[in-house]
Design an enzyme around this catalytic site. Structure first.
Site, PDB file in Angstrom:
ATOM      1  CE  LYS A  34      -3.450   2.707  -0.078  1.00  0.00           C
ATOM      2  NZ  LYS A  34      -4.310   3.009   1.059  1.00  0.00           N
ATOM      3  CG  LEU A  35       3.456   2.335   3.237  1.00  0.00           C
ATOM      4  CD1 LEU A  35       4.599   2.006   4.190  1.00  0.00           C
ATOM      5  CD2 LEU A  35       2.883   3.721   3.546  1.00  0.00           C
TER       6      LEU A  35
END
Length: 308
Positions: A183-184
């Protein structure tokens, strides 16, 4: 989580759902579960923000531990410390004798905080799944979100029917905190993409091309994307009503670049965009949409009439 708890999880029919955190994203996701016929109980720090979802049929509770009687509790909060507080804090979800079978965290937080919460939950026999969401509140409401999940495969399999209600795809990434890094990486790319869009749009405008015309051309090329097409009207109108704020994007760049340092991965483009995001926040756009990166680029390029 003990192997005995995992075996018990396989035999549990997860039915009742709690939702902790009904901001823009959380409310949209909880609404999807309600619409699919799942009973949902919600808590939010500012209780008045639960009024719309209560009107849609959700049950609202006054304290976090009151959610613990549900089979599965989803969480959507803003920061790593928030996750720790609401799950393992003194008045958190796991603070009482009654506990859910599964906790699913949909927030974008650090791998370190996620691992800490996972460890504490396992000690209490509670399964934990990290499952951050790609998509803003509008995308979630329309069913277009994508979820990446990590944790024991048995936990993912048990929760997957709910995840498939929340989005169009749910992908398992591994047994531990892999979903956090995915997600990052996604949000790093998002910020880089928006900054690149701001730069080339500003260049075209300063050379005399109307912003709308340039974007119309760009959206017809192989470089187009669904995201840019959807956000083009907002950029043309300089509508920075927040879908994902510059402050939240800065938080994700802080986390993402820290992860890159740990992995010894150089990110020269990401590091530069990090400073552009900081400039947007410093110039007062912290609570504006991340499209406000365009406003900063226009300002430093002395683009006349585009000083919003």
């Amino acid at each position: 989580m003990s192997s005995g708890s995992e075996e018990n999880l396989k035999m549990i029919d997860l039915k009742t759902v709690g939702w902790l955190g009904t901001g823009r994203m959380g409310a949209a996701a909880a609404h999807r579960l309600l619409d699919a016929g799942h009973p949902v109980t919600v808590w939010n720090r500012t209780k008045s923000k639960t009024d719309p979802i209560a009107a849609a049929g959700a049950t609202v509770v006054d304290t976090i531990p009151e959610l613990a009687g549900n089979d599965v509790v989803f969480i959507c909060v803003s920061a790593s410390k928030d996750l720790e507080e609401v799950v393992i804090g003194a008045n958190g979800l796991l603070s009482g004798d009654l506990r859910p079978k599964v906790v699913v965290d949909c927030s974008t937080v650090s791998a370190e905080s996620s691992a800490l919460v996972r460890e504490r939950a396992a000690e209490l026999g509670v399964a934990f799944l990290a499952s951050p969401v790609s998509g803003n509140a509008h995308v979630v409401a329309e069913g277009g979100a994508c979820l990446i999940a990590s944790g024991p495969r048995e936990v993912f399999d048990a929760v997957e029917p709910f995840l498939n209600v929340l989005g169009k795809v749910a992908v398992w990434a591994g047994e531990e905190e892999q979903a956090r890094l995915v997600k990052l990486a996604h949000n790093l790319y998002l910020g880089m993409m928006v900054q690149a869009l701001a730069e080339v749009t500003t260049l075209a405008e300063k050379a005399g091309v109307p912003r709308a015309n340039f974007l119309e051309f760009l959206n017809g090329t192989v470089l187009a994307s669904d995201w840019v097409r959807k956000r083009t009207p907002d950029l043309v109108a300089l509508d920075f009503t927040p879908t994902f704020t510059a402050t939240l994007l800065r938080k994700d760049f802080d986390l993402g670049l820290a992860a890159a340092r740990r992995e010894e991965v150089p990110m020269p483009v990401g590091a530069t965009v990090h400073q552009a995001i900081q400039a947007a926040v410093g110039l007062g756009h912290g609570d504006d949409d991340l499209l406000s990166l365009y406003a900063v680029q226009a300002k430093i390029s002395a683009l006349k009439g585009e000083d919003k």
